[in-house]
Design an enzyme around this catalytic site. Structure first.
Site, mmCIF file in Angstrom:
data_model
loop_
_atom_site.group_PDB
_atom_site.id
_atom_site.type_symbol
_atom_site.label_atom_id
_atom_site.label_comp_id
_atom_site.label_asym_id
_atom_site.label_seq_id
_atom_site.Cartn_x
_atom_site.Cartn_y
_atom_site.Cartn_z
ATOM 1 N N LYS A 147 0.769 -1.309 -0.013
ATOM 2 C CA LYS A 147 0.101 -0.086 -0.172
ATOM 3 C C LYS A 147 0.908 1.260 -0.069
ATOM 4 C CE LYS A 147 -3.323 -2.131 3.315
ATOM 5 N NZ LYS A 147 -4.040 -1.639 4.243
ATOM 6 N N LYS A 150 2.551 2.487 2.292
ATOM 7 C CA LYS A 150 1.988 3.422 3.444
ATOM 8 C C LYS A 150 3.100 3.088 4.597
ATOM 9 C CE LYS A 150 -3.065 3.527 3.449
ATOM 10 N NZ LYS A 150 -4.302 3.064 4.330
HETATM 11 N N1 C2G Z 1 -12.779 4.700 6.852
HETATM 12 C C1 C2G Z 1 -13.770 5.372 6.707
HETATM 13 N N2 C2G Z 1 -13.969 6.759 7.056
HETATM 14 C C2 C2G Z 1 -12.729 7.575 7.027
HETATM 15 C C3 C2G Z 1 -11.714 6.735 6.892
HETATM 16 C C4 C2G Z 1 -11.652 5.421 6.833
HETATM 17 O O1 C2G Z 1 -15.187 4.847 6.955
HETATM 18 N N3 C2G Z 1 -12.756 8.849 7.169
HETATM 19 C C5 C2G Z 1 -13.050 3.360 6.726
HETATM 20 C C6 C2G Z 1 -12.214 2.811 5.381
HETATM 21 O O2 C2G Z 1 -13.207 2.692 4.411
HETATM 22 C C7 C2G Z 1 -11.862 1.270 5.811
HETATM 23 C C8 C2G Z 1 -11.405 1.456 7.219
HETATM 24 O O3 C2G Z 1 -12.008 2.750 7.510
HETATM 25 O O4 C2G Z 1 -13.120 0.528 5.509
HETATM 26 C C9 C2G Z 1 -10.023 1.372 7.481
HETATM 27 O O5 C2G Z 1 -9.468 2.447 6.761
HETATM 28 P P1 C2G Z 1 -7.762 2.277 6.456
HETATM 29 O O6 C2G Z 1 -6.996 2.121 7.622
HETATM 30 O O7 C2G Z 1 -7.310 3.578 5.307
HETATM 31 O O8 C2G Z 1 -7.864 1.033 5.448
HETATM 32 P P2 C2G Z 1 -7.326 0.886 3.827
HETATM 33 O O9 C2G Z 1 -5.723 1.306 3.916
HETATM 34 O O10 C2G Z 1 -8.400 1.018 2.856
HETATM 35 O O11 C2G Z 1 -7.186 -0.824 4.066
HETATM 36 O O12 C2G Z 1 -7.579 -5.294 2.243
HETATM 37 C C10 C2G Z 1 -8.158 -4.024 2.598
HETATM 38 C C11 C2G Z 1 -6.929 -2.977 2.983
HETATM 39 O O13 C2G Z 1 -6.233 -3.439 4.048
HETATM 40 C C12 C2G Z 1 -7.816 -1.618 3.450
#
Ligand code: C2G
Length: 130
Positions: free
Chosen positions: A45, A47
């Site tokens: 990712k 990240k």
């Molecule tokens: N999320 C949300 N609102 C935000 C930020 C995040 O609803 N303002 C949700 C994202 O949509 C996700 C969850 O919180 O469902 C976790 O967000 P992230 O840590 O950014 O996850 P991500 O990097 O998208 O990882 O295999 C799938 C990945 O691991 C998802």
């Protein structure tokens, strides 16, 4: 017992994450959070997390909606996770809409929930750097 699963990095835990976890838990009785490891985040990712996997895991385990936290090490493990943890519903924020529909073939519901607008880990970092 209805079992729910969701995946994510959850770095710099914020209320958008909590909104997602609360709504995910409301879809069942038991919520499994599959937390991206530091290596997966970096390799897949691009990240670089502020908090380590262990620190992010500890934060998630302190949330009342979360029942179990396990590591996410690759993109492919979702199918086996669903069977191993007897999952009824797979949940993700709608920034992923459509991406995991194939999991319905494993016999589980796939739900995309609206993201919480205006907050994100990236936004927090940018604001703090101003
Ligand atoms: N999320 C949300 N609102 C935000 C930020 C995040 O609803 N303002 C949700 C994202 O949509 C996700 C969850 O919180 O469902 C976790 O967000 P992230 O840590 O950014 O996850 P991500 O990097 O998208 O990882 O295999 C799938 C990945 O691991 C998802």
């Amino acid at each position: 017992m209805k079992r729910v699963i969701t995946y994510g990095t959850f770095d710099l835990l914020h209320y958008g994450h909590i909104n997602l976890l609360r709504r995910a838990k409301a879809l069942g009785d038991y919520l499994v959070v599959v937390l991206s490891t530091d290596e997966f985040n970096w390799k897949e990712k691009n990240k670089k997390c502020y908090f380590s996997y262990e620190e992010r895991k500890m934060l998630l385990e302190a949330i009342r909606y979360v029942d179990l936290v396990i590591p996410e090490e690759n993109w492919e493990q979702k199918k086996s996770d669903i069977h191993e943890y007897h999952i009824d519903t797979f949940v993700m924020g709608d920034d992923w809409v459509g991406k995991f529909d194939y999991l319905e073939d494993e016999g589980c519901n796939v739900v995309y929930l609206p993201r919480t607008p205006e907050i994100s880990t990236t936004q927090i970092k940018n604001d703090l750097n101003k």
